[in-house]
Enzyme design. Structure first.
Site, PDB file in Angstrom:
ATOM      1  N   ALA A 106      46.010  46.054  37.223  1.00 21.11           N
ATOM      2  CA  ALA A 106      44.778  46.821  37.440  1.00 21.11           C
ATOM      3  C   ALA A 106      43.073  46.604  37.305  1.00 21.11           C
ATOM      4  CB  ALA A 106      45.407  47.819  36.091  1.00 21.11           C
ATOM      5  N   ASP A 107      42.746  45.872  37.462  1.00 22.81           N
ATOM      6  CA  ASP A 107      41.294  45.778  37.451  1.00 22.81           C
ATOM      7  C   ASP A 107      41.020  44.496  38.079  1.00 22.81           C
ATOM      8  OD1 ASP A 107      38.714  46.084  36.670  1.00 22.81           O
ATOM      9  OD2 ASP A 107      38.664  44.413  34.856  1.00 22.81           O
ATOM     10  N   LEU A 108      41.408  44.599  39.471  1.00 21.01           N
ATOM     11  CA  LEU A 108      41.392  43.101  40.869  1.00 21.01           C
ATOM     12  C   LEU A 108      40.334  43.472  41.836  1.00 21.01           C
ATOM     13  CD1 LEU A 108      42.808  41.317  42.248  1.00 21.01           C
ATOM     14  CD2 LEU A 108      43.755  42.276  43.079  1.00 21.01           C
ATOM     15  N   GLU A 167      38.711  49.947  43.265  1.00 20.23           N
ATOM     16  CA  GLU A 167      37.904  49.135  42.950  1.00 20.23           C
ATOM     17  C   GLU A 167      37.535  47.925  44.451  1.00 20.23           C
ATOM     18  OE1 GLU A 167      37.426  47.307  38.901  1.00 20.23           O
ATOM     19  OE2 GLU A 167      40.040  47.830  38.965  1.00 20.23           O
ATOM     20  N   ASN A 208      36.676  39.322  40.864  1.00 21.98           N
ATOM     21  CA  ASN A 208      37.635  38.942  40.189  1.00 21.98           C
ATOM     22  C   ASN A 208      38.670  38.289  40.736  1.00 21.98           C
ATOM     23  OD1 ASN A 208      36.621  39.578  37.062  1.00 21.98           O
ATOM     24  ND2 ASN A 208      38.389  41.409  36.607  1.00 21.98           N
TER      25      ASN A 208
END
Length: 297
Positions: free
Chosen positions: A193-195, A226, A199
Site C-alpha cells: 500500500a505504499d508502492l 501514488e 520504493n
C-alpha cells in the site's frame, strides 16, 4: 558508532517532537547492539534514510545486507510479517527481524537505482506489473483497507475545514463517497500500500524489487494513486494523466473504475495531508491529477 544524518534527525524531531529527538539519539547504540547480535560489520558509507527509517549498509561476512531501523510507531511488525509471506516474490527478501525495536535485516539492493531513474512510461509499466505480482493470498491478521477507507471517509470534511477549505468541495464530496463505496470493493488480497517509484529498487536476483511495504488486505487498485501523483511533474497535459492511469491499469490487470476512484480519494487525502505538514509540492501535484480526472465528470 554511526552518525545519524542531520536531515533525518530534524524531520523526526519536527514530526514527533521530543519523542522523535530521543529516538534519533538512541539510534547509534541500537545499531551497535544489532550488529553484535546479528554478526554484522557496518560499511564505511554514511547511513541512508527515508521519512520513517534509518538505513545502514552492512555486511555479514562477504554478504552485503541492509540494516533498517524504523520509527517505533511505524508498521515494521506488519512489514516483517508480510515480507515472510511474500518470500521475496517481487519484493526485497527478509533475512532477520526484531519487530519490537523496528529493526529489519534485509537483502541489499541498489539504492542508487530506483524506478525514478527510468523514463516515466517504462517505470509505470514495471510498477503496474508489480502491483499484480504483490497481490497475493492474504495471511491472517493483516490491517484492512476497509479500516483505512473508514478513517479517510470520517476525516476528510473535518480536515478540509480545519485547513480553510483548500480543496474544491465537489472533489472532497467525491473522495468521501468513494471511500465509503470502495472500502470493500474488488479483490481482497495482500497488497503493497505504499508502492511509489522510489520504493522499487534495482536488484540482482530480479531486475526490480519493491521495498518498504505497508501491507494491507484489500483491492490492488488502492496501490495505483501514488504512481500517478509521485511523478505528476512529468505529465504535460490531462491526456498524459489519463494515459498514465490506463497504462498502470493494463500492466497490473486492474479494474479501471476502481483504480480511478481510489486515485480521486487518495489524491484528496494526500493533498490535505501535505498541507497539514506544511508541504507545497505534493498538494500541487494532487491538484493537477484531480483537475485532469474530474474535469469531465
Amino acid at each position: 558508532m554511526i552518525t545519524v544524518p542531520e536531515a533525518f534527525a530534524q524531520w523526526r524531531s519536527r514530526v514527533d517532537g521530543e519523542a522523535g529527538r530521543l529516538w534519533v539519539r538512541s539510534l547509534p547504540a541500537q545499531v551497535q547492539q544489532l550488529t553484535r547480535r546479528w554478526d554484522l560489520t557496518v560499511d564505511d558509507a554514511a547511513p541512508l534514510h527515508g521519512g520513517l527509517s534509518l538505513v545502514v549498509l552492512v555486511h555479514r561476512g562477504t554478504q552485503p545486507l541492509v540494516l533498517r531501523l524504523a520509527w517505533p510507531e511505524s508498521t515494521n511488525a506488519q512489514e516483517a510479517f508480510a515480507l515472510r509471506a511474500w518470500q521475496g516474490r517481487g519484493v526485497v527478501s527478509l533475512i532477520d527481524a526484531e519487530p519490537g525495536s523496528g529493526a529489519l535485516l534485509l537483502e541489499r539492493l541498489d539504492h542508487t537505482r530506483s524506478l525514478h531513474t527510468l523514463p516515466l512510461w517504462e517505470a509505470a509499466e514495471i510498477a503496474g506489473r508489480l502491483i499484480r505480482t504483490l497481490a497475493v493470498d492474504p495471511p491472517p491478521g493483516l490491517a484492512t483497507l476497509r479500516e483505512v477507507a473508514d478513517g479517510i471517509r470520517d476525516g476528510l470534511t473535518r480536515r478540509q475545514r480545519a485547513l480553510g477549505d483548500p480543496v474544491p468541495a465537489a472533489w472532497v464530496d467525491a473522495a468521501t463517497r468513494n471511500a465509503r463505496e470502495l472500502a470493500g470493493a474488488g479483490e481482497q488480497r495482500m497488497i503493497h500500500a505504499d508502492l511509489h517509484y522510489g520504493n522499487v529498487l534495482a536488484g540482482t536476483r530480479l531486475p526490480w524489487l519493491a521495498v518498504d511495504p505497508r501491507p494491507l488486505l484489500g483491492a490492488p487498485e488502492y496501490a495505483v494513486p501514488e504512481l500517478i501523483w509521485n511523478r505528476a511533474d512529468d505529465l504535460q497535459s490531462a491526456t498524459d494523466v489519463h494515459r498514465l492511469l490506463q497504462l498502470i491499469v493494463q500492466a497490473g490487470r486492474l479494474d479501471a473504475e476502481l483504480a480511478h476512484g481510489w486515485v480521486i480519494t487518495r489524491c484528496v487525502d494526500y493533498w490535505l495531508w501535505g498541507l497539514e505538514r506544511g508541504l507545497t509540492i505534493d498538494p500541487a501535484r494532487c491538484e493537477r491529477v484531480l483537475s485532469a480526472l474530474l474535469s469531465n465528470r
